[in-house]
Enzyme design. Structure first.
Site: not given
Lengths: 387, 381
Positions: B104, B173
Site C-alpha cells: 500500500e 478489519h
C-alpha cells in the site's frame, strides 16, 4: 591529477588563449576521461570518456558557483534569523545537480527530498525566488507558503521538495508511470539520500517500477551521513548501487560533474529501454544535515577539510578549465565576483518582498472548493469561504 | 415529481420486514404490485445495486477521460475483491486497470505521483484499514501539496474502498476512518449510502481536481435501490459538500452517513408510529461538511441525534454537535445525542459484535430521549 590522466583531444589550443571573453568560447567538443571508473552492478558501465565543450565547462563552473554562493548566503540568512525552521544546504553536492541537468531535458522530471535549493536552480529557478521562499515572502516560488523543503517548478518538470524521508520515492515512480502512460519518451530522476535508502517504500516502489518497466532513474546522493548517523551505522550493506538487487546499478564519483553527466545520460537511455536503474552518487555535504546541526559532532573537521581540498567539485572544474586554457584565472575570478554581486542583489531584492497577505492563509487549500468554509483559531473571529 | 416518487419508492423498500441485524440482510424486494403510483409515471425506476452503481460510474468516467485509470489489489484479473471493477480490465486493458502487489505505501505513493504528473488515478484500498499503511501519502503527499506549492502541484486523485465494519472480520478489519480523514484540510471525504449516491458521488469524485477519500461500505455493495433515468445518465453527478434530506420531519433531526442512513430511516419509521416525526439527513459529504443544511434542520426541529458507526471520541458526531452548539444554540430544546460505535476494538463473537455497533433501537431510544419521551434502559454492567 585530472590534467595528468586526462586524454585531451582538440584542435588549435592556442586559439582559446586569445579569447578575452568566455562567452565567445566555441562549442567545439572536448573529450576527457572521468576521474574515477564507474562501478557497475548487473550492467555494463558507460565509458569513462566524456564529451563536453568549453562553453559547457564554463557553464558548469558558473552554475556551481551560483549554487555555492546561494547556499552560503542561506547559511548567513538563517543565522541572522531571516530564515526559520528547516534549512538543508547542498554545498559540496553541486556537481550532482549540474551534471544531471546537462544530461537531460526540461521535460524529463526530477523529484528530490528536502535538500532541494540547488535542484530548483538547476531546473531554471532563480536564487531570488529561493531566498524569498526561505524568508517566507510572497515573491517566493511557493509564495511563502512552502518554505525551504517545498520548492517546486512544474513548468520545468521539477516536482519538489519533500519533507518526509523516503516518501518521494514512490512519488517519483508514479511520475514515471505518468510519463510511460502518456508515451512521452521522457524519464524521471528520483533523488534520495543514503538515509532514505533503507526505507521500505523505496523497495516497494522499486519492485513496481521494475515489474512495470517504469522509466525512473533512482539516484542515491550518498553523502555518507543520514542526519548524524554514518552510513556504516545505519546500513548493513552500504553499497547502495547494489541494493536494488534485480535492478542494475552504477556507482559514480558524485564530485566529478562530467562523471555525473555521463552516468545520467547513460541512465536515461537505459531506462527508456529496460526499466529502472540505480545511480549511487558518491558525494559530500560540507554543512551539517540542516542548520540546526553543526555537522562536526559525528565527523572530524579534518575529514571535511580533506574533501574540500581534494574533491571539491568547483575546484575540480576550475583546474580543468585552467589546464585546458579555456579561460584565465582572472576571468574565472571575474565570474565569481559577478556571481557574488548577483547573489547579493537577489538577497536585497528578496528582503524587499513583503510577507504574504493574510488572506493567503486560506488560498490553495483546494483547487475547487465549492465555497466550502474554513476557520481560523477563533472560528467566530476568522472564517472564510475558501476561494 | 420523480424525486418524490423516488423517495416514496425507496421508503417502501425499507418498510419491508427487515431485521437490523449486523449481518445486513438485503432489503426485501417489494413486488411491483405494491408500487401503484409509479405506474402512472414512466416505468423507468430501475433497481440497481450499489456494486453496479460503482461499476458503471467507474466505467463511464474511464470511458470519458483517457487519463482516468484504476489501480489496486485484485482490481484487474480477479475482477475486484468485491467485484466493483468487474469487466474493466477486459474493456480498458492492463495499462488502465493495474493490479498492484500488496504494498500500500508503495502503490499509493505511485498513484499520487501519477496525479502530480497530471493523470487521474483511482487508488483502491481493499479496505480502508490498509490505508493506514499509506496514510502519509494521503495526507502529506496528496492533501497538502496544492497548498505547499501555492497551486503548482494539484492532485486529482480518488482513494476509494470499503470502510467501517463488515461482518465478523474482527478488530483489525473493521475501523471507520471518516473522522480521521475528514479532519484534514486539503482532502474531500465522501460517503455514499444509496446507489444514486454511489454513482453520483463517485463520478463527482473522479472529476474533482482535488484528492478525494471515498468511503464505501461492504455490506451495502449488494443492496438494491431504485434509480431514476437521470441517475443512470452518464453525465449524472452529485454536488460535493451538500447533504441530502432523505426523509423530512419536524420533531428531531437525525444525521447519518453510509449504512447508518438505512438504520436511521428504519428508526424514523418506528418513531413515526410513536408520533415522532424524524428528519433524516444523509450527510453524503463528510468534508466539506454541509453545516448549513444540518443547522437549518436543527433550527426547524430543535433536537439532534448524530449517528455514525465509528469510534465516538473525536468523531463525526462530535464535530456536528460542536457546529450546532456554535451556530444554533438558542434553537436547541435538548442536549445533542450521539450514537456511535462502542469505544472498543471490534470483537469477533457475534453477540459482542452486535453490541459494538449501533442498532436501530439505539437510534430510536436516543431520538426519544431528545424528545424527552424515553423510559431509560437499565445500564449495562
Amino acid at each position: 591529477m585530472a590534467a595528468a590522466s586526462a586524454l585531451i583531444k582538440f584542435k588549435f589550443p592556442f586559439r582559446f588563449l586569445l579569447l578575452r571573453r568566455f562567452s565567445e568560447s566555441p562549442a567545439e567538443p572536448v573529450t576527457m576521461e572521468t576521474s574515477l571508473p564507474f562501478s557497475a552492478h548487473k550492467c555494463d558501465p558507460p565509458p569513462r570518456s566524456v564529451t563536453t565543450s568549453p562553453s559547457e565547462l564554463l557553464s558548469f563552473f558558473r552554475n556551481m558557483t551560483v549554487m555555492r554562493r546561494m547556499e552560503l548566503a542561506a547559511d548567513s540568512l538563517y543565522k541572522a534569523k531571516l530564515v526559520r525552521g528547516f534549512c538543508h544546504l547542498y554545498d559540496g553536492q553541486e556537481a550532482v545537480a549540474v551534471g544531471m541537468e546537462a544530461a537531460i531535458t526540461r521535460r524529463d522530471a526530477i523529484i528530490t527530498a528536502y535538500r532541494d535549493h540547488c535542484i530548483y536552480v538547476a531546473r531554471g529557478g532563480s536564487p531570488f525566488e529561493v531566498f524569498a521562499e526561505l524568508m517566507g515572502r510572497r515573491a517566493g516560488c511557493s509564495k511563502g507558503k512552502g518554505g525551504s523543503m517545498h520548492l517546486y517548478k512544474k513548468d520545468a518538470s521539477f516536482y519538489g521538495g519533500h519533507g518526509i524521508v523516503g516518501a518521494h520515492a514512490p512519488l517519483g515512480c508514479g511520475i514515471a508511470l505518468g510519463q510511460k502512460y502518456s508515451k512521452e519518451g521522457t524519464v524521471t530522476f528520483m533523488i534520495y539520500g543514503d538515509g532514505a535508502a533503507n526505507q521500505g517504500q523505496l523497495y516497494e516502489s522499486l519492485n513496481m517500477a521494475a515489474l512495470w518497466d517504469l522509466p525512473v532513474v533512482l539516484v542515491c546522493e550518498n553523502n555518507h551521513y543520514g542526519m548524524g548517523t554514518a552510513e556504516w551505522r545505519a546500513s548493513k550493506n552500504p553499497a547502495y548501487y547494489k541494493r536494488a538487487d534485480y535492478v542494475p546499478g552504477l556507482k559514480v564519483d558524485g564530485m566529478d560533474v562530467l562523471a555525473v553527466k555521463q552516468a545520467c545520460k547513460f541512465a536515461k537511455e537505459h531506462v527508456l529501454q529496460n526499466g529502472p536503474i540505480v545511480l549511487e552518487m558518491d558525494t559530500y555535504r560540507y554543512h551539517g544535515h540542516s542548520m540546526s546541526d553543526p555537522g562536526s559532532t559525528y565527523r572530524t573537521r579534518d575529514e571535511i577539510t580533506g574533501v574540500r581540498q581534494d574533491r571539491d567539485p568547483i575546484e575540480r572544474v576550475r583546474k580543468l578549465i585552467l589546464s585546458l586554457e579555456l579561460a584565465s584565472p582572472s576571468e574565472l575570478k571575474d565570474i565569481e565576483k559577478e556571481v557574488r554581486k548577483e547573489t547579493d542583489e537577489a538577497i536585497a531584492k528578496a528582503k524587499e518582498s513583503p510577507m504574504p497577505d493574510p488572506s493567503e492563509l486560506f488560498t490553495n487549500v483546494y483547487v475547487q472548493s465549492y465555497g466550502a468554509e474554513a476557520f481560523g483559531p477563533d472560528r467566530k473571529e476568522v472564517k472564510a469561504d475558501l476561494p | 415529481m420523480d424525486r418524490i416518487m423516488l423517495s416514496f419508492a425507496r421508503r417502501k423498500v425499507l418498510c419491508g420486514k427487515f431485521s437490523a441485524s449486523v449481518l445486513g440482510k438485503a432489503f426485501e424486494r417489494i413486488p411491483r404490485a405494491t408500487y401503484p403510483s409509479t405506474r402512472n409515471y414512466s416505468s423507468s425506476l430501475k433497481e440497481m445495486t450499489v456494486r453496479d452503481a460503482l461499476n458503471t460510474a467507474l466505467d463511464e468516467e474511464m470511458s470519458a477521460d483517457p487519463k482516468v485509470f484504476l489501480m489496486g489489489e485484485e482490481v484487474g484479473e480477479y475482477q475486484g475483491a468485491y467485484k466493483i471493477s468487474k469487466g474493466l480490465l477486459d474493456k480498458y486493458g492492463p495499462e488502465r486497470v493495474i493490479d498492484t502487489p500488496i504494498t500500500e505505501a508503495g502503490f499509493t505513493g505511485i498513484g499520487v505521483g501519477a496525479a502530480y504528473y497530471g493523470l487521474r488515478p483511482i487508488v483502491e484500498f481493499m479496505t480502508f484499514n490498509f490505508s493506514m499503511q499509506a496514510i502519509d501519502h494521503i495526507i502529506n503527499s496528496a492533501a497538502k501539496s496544492n497548498y505547499m506549492s501555492a497551486g503548482q502541484i494539484s492532485v486529482p486523485i480518488v482513494f476509494r474502498g470499503p470502510n467501517g465494519a463488515a461482518a465478523g472480520v474482527g478488530a483489525q478489519h473493521s475501523q471507520c476512518y471518516a473522522a480521521w480523514y475528514a479532519s484534514c484540510p486539503g482532502l474531500k471525504v465522501l460517503s455514499p449510502y444509496s446507489s444514486e449516491d454511489a454513482r453520483g458521488l463517485l463520478k463527482a469524485a473522479i472529476r474533482d481536481p482535488d484528492p478525494v477519500v471515498f468511503l464505501e461500505n461492504e455490506i451495502l455493495y449488494g443492496e438494491s435501490f431504485a434509480v431514476s433515468p437521470e441517475v443512470l445518465d452518464s453525465s449524472f453527478s452529485i454536488p460535493i459538500g451538500k447533504a441530502k434530506i432523505e426523509r423530512g420531519g419536524k420533531d428531531v433531526t437525525i444525521t447519518a452517513f453510509s449504512k447508518m442512513v438505512g438504520y436511521s430511516l428504519q428508526a424514523a419509521e418506528i418513531l413515526a408510529k410513536d408520533g415522532i416525526s424524524a428528519e433524516v439527513i444523509n450527510l453524503r459529504s463528510i468534508r466539506p461538511l454541509d453545516r448549513a443544511t444540518i443547522n437549518a434542520s436543527v433550527r426547524k426541529t430543535n433536537r439532534l441525534v448524530t449517528v455514525e458507526e465509528g469510534f465516538p471520541q473525536h468523531g463525526v458526531g462530535a464535530e456536528i454537535c460542536a457546529s450546532v452548539v456554535e451556530e444554533s444554540f438558542e434553537y436547541l430544546d435538548a442536549p445533542v445525542e450521539r450514537i456511535a460505535g462502542a469505544d472498543v476494538p471490534m470483537p469477533y463473537a457475534p453477540n459482542l459484535e452486535r453490541l459494538a455497533v449501533p442498532q436501530v433501537e439505539d437510534i430510536v431510544r436516543a431520538a426519544k430521549r431528545a424528545c424527552y419521551r424515553l423510559v431509560p434502559k437499565s445500564a449495562a454492567a
